[in-house]
Structure formats: structure tokens, C-alpha cells
Design a protein around this motif. Structure first.
Motif, PDB file in Angstrom:
ATOM      1  N   TYR A   1       1.704  20.311  -6.965  1.00  0.00           N
ATOM      2  CA  TYR A   1       1.232  18.821  -6.958  1.00  0.00           C
ATOM      3  C   TYR A   1       1.206  18.397  -5.639  1.00  0.00           C
ATOM      4  N   MET A   2       0.443  18.260  -5.076  1.00  0.00           N
ATOM      5  CA  MET A   2       0.175  17.786  -3.724  1.00  0.00           C
ATOM      6  C   MET A   2      -0.458  16.475  -3.296  1.00  0.00           C
ATOM      7  N   ASP A   3      -0.035  15.731  -2.409  1.00  0.00           N
ATOM      8  CA  ASP A   3      -0.457  14.453  -2.039  1.00  0.00           C
ATOM      9  C   ASP A   3      -0.352  14.291  -0.724  1.00  0.00           C
ATOM     10  N   PHE A   4      -1.018  14.566   0.277  1.00  0.00           N
ATOM     11  CA  PHE A   4      -0.813  14.402   1.707  1.00  0.00           C
ATOM     12  C   PHE A   4      -2.165  14.414   2.308  1.00  0.00           C
TER      13      PHE A   4
ATOM     14  N   PHE B   1      -0.876  26.215 -11.760  1.00  0.00           N
ATOM     15  CA  PHE B   1      -1.348  24.661 -11.734  1.00  0.00           C
ATOM     16  C   PHE B   1      -1.455  24.569 -10.333  1.00  0.00           C
ATOM     17  N   LEU B   2      -2.763  23.845 -10.156  1.00  0.00           N
ATOM     18  CA  LEU B   2      -2.796  23.076  -8.737  1.00  0.00           C
ATOM     19  C   LEU B   2      -3.477  21.985  -9.030  1.00  0.00           C
ATOM     20  N   HIS B   3      -2.734  20.876  -8.528  1.00  0.00           N
ATOM     21  CA  HIS B   3      -3.255  19.334  -8.583  1.00  0.00           C
ATOM     22  C   HIS B   3      -3.273  18.915  -7.093  1.00  0.00           C
ATOM     23  N   VAL B   4      -4.377  18.567  -6.540  1.00  0.00           N
ATOM     24  CA  VAL B   4      -4.560  18.221  -4.991  1.00  0.00           C
ATOM     25  C   VAL B   4      -4.982  16.835  -4.812  1.00  0.00           C
ATOM     26  N   ARG B   5      -4.561  16.073  -4.234  1.00  0.00           N
ATOM     27  CA  ARG B   5      -4.969  14.456  -3.661  1.00  0.00           C
ATOM     28  C   ARG B   5      -5.099  14.417  -2.539  1.00  0.00           C
ATOM     29  N   SER B   6      -5.919  13.360  -1.840  1.00  0.00           N
ATOM     30  CA  SER B   6      -5.931  13.093  -0.435  1.00  0.00           C
ATOM     31  C   SER B   6      -6.865  14.236   0.264  1.00  0.00           C
ATOM     32  N   SER B   7      -5.997  15.042   0.675  1.00  0.00           N
ATOM     33  CA  SER B   7      -6.871  16.256   1.721  1.00  0.00           C
ATOM     34  C   SER B   7      -6.950  17.354   0.829  1.00  0.00           C
ATOM     35  N   ILE B   8      -8.125  17.904   0.709  1.00  0.00           N
ATOM     36  CA  ILE B   8      -8.489  19.079  -0.084  1.00  0.00           C
ATOM     37  C   ILE B   8      -9.344  20.212   0.873  1.00  0.00           C
ATOM     38  N   GLN B   9      -9.576  19.805   2.022  1.00  0.00           N
ATOM     39  CA  GLN B   9     -10.361  20.726   2.907  1.00  0.00           C
ATOM     40  C   GLN B   9      -9.653  21.875   3.314  1.00  0.00           C
ATOM     41  N   TRP B  10      -8.164  22.070   3.027  1.00  0.00           N
ATOM     42  CA  TRP B  10      -7.405  22.877   3.803  1.00  0.00           C
ATOM     43  C   TRP B  10      -7.580  24.250   2.741  1.00  0.00           C
ATOM     44  N   LEU B  11      -7.859  24.021   1.566  1.00  0.00           N
ATOM     45  CA  LEU B  11      -7.970  24.908   0.343  1.00  0.00           C
ATOM     46  C   LEU B  11      -9.106  25.858   0.292  1.00  0.00           C
ATOM     47  N   ASP B  12      -8.861  27.068   0.805  1.00  0.00           N
ATOM     48  CA  ASP B  12     -10.115  28.076   0.800  1.00  0.00           C
ATOM     49  C   ASP B  12     -10.407  28.378  -0.834  1.00  0.00           C
ATOM     50  N   ARG B  13     -11.497  27.754  -1.223  1.00  0.00           N
ATOM     51  CA  ARG B  13     -12.078  27.699  -2.719  1.00  0.00           C
ATOM     52  C   ARG B  13     -12.634  29.023  -2.941  1.00  0.00           C
ATOM     53  N   HIS B  14     -13.442  29.655  -1.958  1.00  0.00           N
ATOM     54  CA  HIS B  14     -14.197  30.653  -2.179  1.00  0.00           C
ATOM     55  C   HIS B  14     -13.268  31.947  -2.821  1.00  0.00           C
TER      56      HIS B  14
ATOM     57  N   ALA C   1       0.957  -1.121   0.057  1.00  0.00           N
ATOM     58  CA  ALA C   1      -0.174  -0.041   0.021  1.00  0.00           C
ATOM     59  C   ALA C   1       0.872   1.358   0.203  1.00  0.00           C
ATOM     60  N   GLN C   2       0.211   2.155  -0.650  1.00  0.00           N
ATOM     61  CA  GLN C   2       1.008   3.643  -0.687  1.00  0.00           C
ATOM     62  C   GLN C   2       1.024   4.129   0.573  1.00  0.00           C
ATOM     63  N   GLN C   3       1.922   4.994   1.195  1.00  0.00           N
ATOM     64  CA  GLN C   3       1.991   5.508   2.312  1.00  0.00           C
ATOM     65  C   GLN C   3       1.802   7.002   2.016  1.00  0.00           C
ATOM     66  N   VAL C   4       0.488   7.603   2.569  1.00  0.00           N
ATOM     67  CA  VAL C   4       0.472   9.027   2.496  1.00  0.00           C
ATOM     68  C   VAL C   4       1.047   9.897   3.485  1.00  0.00           C
ATOM     69  N   LEU C   5       1.633  10.678   3.233  1.00  0.00           N
ATOM     70  CA  LEU C   5       2.257  11.629   4.338  1.00  0.00           C
ATOM     71  C   LEU C   5       1.360  12.460   5.054  1.00  0.00           C
ATOM     72  N   HIS C   6       1.330  12.498   6.246  1.00  0.00           N
ATOM     73  CA  HIS C   6       0.514  13.392   7.192  1.00  0.00           C
ATOM     74  C   HIS C   6       1.153  14.570   7.371  1.00  0.00           C
ATOM     75  N   ILE C   7       0.580  15.852   7.426  1.00  0.00           N
ATOM     76  CA  ILE C   7       1.192  17.150   7.766  1.00  0.00           C
ATOM     77  C   ILE C   7       0.152  17.995   8.580  1.00  0.00           C
ATOM     78  N   THR C   8       0.720  18.885   9.403  1.00  0.00           N
ATOM     79  CA  THR C   8       0.115  19.924  10.202  1.00  0.00           C
ATOM     80  C   THR C   8      -0.271  20.935   9.373  1.00  0.00           C
ATOM     81  N   PRO C   9      -1.323  21.815   9.733  1.00  0.00           N
ATOM     82  CA  PRO C   9      -1.701  23.120   9.029  1.00  0.00           C
ATOM     83  C   PRO C   9      -0.517  24.001   9.288  1.00  0.00           C
ATOM     84  N   GLU C  10       0.137  24.288   9.993  1.00  0.00           N
ATOM     85  CA  GLU C  10       1.248  24.982  10.319  1.00  0.00           C
ATOM     86  C   GLU C  10       2.398  24.571   9.176  1.00  0.00           C
ATOM     87  N   TYR C  11       2.683  23.561   9.194  1.00  0.00           N
ATOM     88  CA  TYR C  11       3.666  22.987   8.190  1.00  0.00           C
ATOM     89  C   TYR C  11       3.573  23.268   6.549  1.00  0.00           C
ATOM     90  N   LEU C  12       1.918  22.998   6.447  1.00  0.00           N
ATOM     91  CA  LEU C  12       1.606  23.473   5.111  1.00  0.00           C
ATOM     92  C   LEU C  12       1.666  24.796   4.760  1.00  0.00           C
TER      93      LEU C  12
END
Length: 174
Positions: free
Chosen positions: A26-29, A45-58, A2-13
Motif C-alpha cells: 500500500y504505497m502513497d509517495f 495486493f498492490l495499491h499505489v497512489r500519487s506516483s505510479i510511473q515507476w511501476l513497470d506495467r508491461h 493539507a496532507q503531506q506526501v512523502l518524496h522518495i528517490t528511485p534508489e530508496y524505492l
């Protein structure tokens, strides 16, 4: 294996995004914080996988008028609808491609809710060429931006929703 997904904190991002000032991401975390929102700026160019809730889309297209491609995975259909409405009601921007992918697919009535659609002006062969599929069952319609009348072709199928802006550059390739 299985592919390991990196976990990060909001502060680090936030640190990484503020420090890089890149035009392409190109983000996958994985991020578990559902409250953190980041207003990305000056992105092309923005490509996001796994977690997208952090991105303010408004207002994302207002903050990134030079954005050419936006690809988001597992975005709820209602939020895709909101992004399409931002494009329809927004200012002239350089956007060429929107891609939303979901392993469960998207229902047409959720994504196109409250959006005026019209039969696509492209031929079936042109649609196949720009969306690069062979034998696909789905819905293809055009939508139009209010400020300048630019058309975009929306294709919704079992794996997601793809949107291509029908500009002279694209049409010349067909």
C-alpha cells in the motif's frame, strides 16, 4: 491542514522493494523521476497512489500470476486499456479486482478501445452489490479472457474504472 506526501528517490524505492519481498503493498509517495521503472514480482495486493510511473506495467500479470488486487490512481486510460488486454490475452491468473481511480474520470472509448465487450450477464442488483455503489451513472460491460473464457465485469463511472472477475466464488456471494 493539507496532507503531506512523502518524496522518495528511485534508489530508496528499489532498496525498500528489494529488501521487503512482501506480498502486499500500500504505497502513497511522490517520485519525480520519470525514467525509473521497477518490475515488481510475486505480489498479491498492490495499491499505489500519487506516483505510479515507476511501476513497470508491461507483463505485470506474468511476473505476478498470484496477484489478486491491483489498484492504481491517476493511470492514463490508454494504460488501463493495455492492462485489460494483458488480462484478456494472458495466462490463467488469480486476479480478482482491478481498480483505477481518477478525479477526472475516464472516457469509455479510451479504456475499451480495441477490446471486445458484451452486455453484462449480471443483473443491475448484482452489479450494484459487487461494485458497492447505490445511484451511479456509468457503463457496465463484460470482457472475456481468451485462454479459458473467464468473464470480467468492467464498470466505468465518473470516478474511475473497476473490474471484477466473475468467478464462482464471487457469483456464490451474490
Amino acid at each position: 491542514m493539507a496532507q503531506q506526501v512523502l518524496h522518495i528517490t528511485p534508489e530508496y524505492l528499489q532498496f525498500v522493494l528489494n529488501a521487503t519481498k512482501a506480498k502486499e503493498y500500500y504505497m502513497d509517495f511522490k517520485m519525480d523521476d520519470l525514467k525509473f521503472k521497477y518490475q515488481l514480482r510475486d505480489c498479491e495486493f498492490l495499491h499505489v497512489r500519487s506516483s505510479i510511473q515507476w511501476l513497470d506495467r508491461h507483463g505485470i500479470f506474468q511476473r505476478n500470476p498470484q496477484m489478486k488486487e491491483l489498484h492504481l490512481e491517476e493511470l492514463p486510460g490508454e494504460q488501463i486499456n493495455d492492462l485489460l488486454k494483458q488480462w484478456i490475452n494472458g495466462q490463467v491468473i488469480d486476479l480478482e479486482v482491478l481498480g483505477f481511480f481518477n478525479c477526472r474520470g475516464y472516457p469509455n472509448e479510451v479504456i475499451l478501445d480495441g477490446i471486445v465487450t458484451m452486455e453484462t450477464r449480471l443483473t443491475e442488483q448484482q452489479v450494484r452489490r459487487i461494485f458497492e455503489f447505490r445511484n451511479d451513472v456509468g457503463t457496465t460491460v463484460d470482457i472475456q479472457r481468451k485462454i479459458d473464457g473467464q468473464l470480467a465485469t468492467v464498470h466505468i463511472n465518473q470516478s474511475g474504472c473497476l473490474v471484477r472477475m466473475c468467478n464462482e466464488k464471487l457469483l456464490a456471494l451474490l
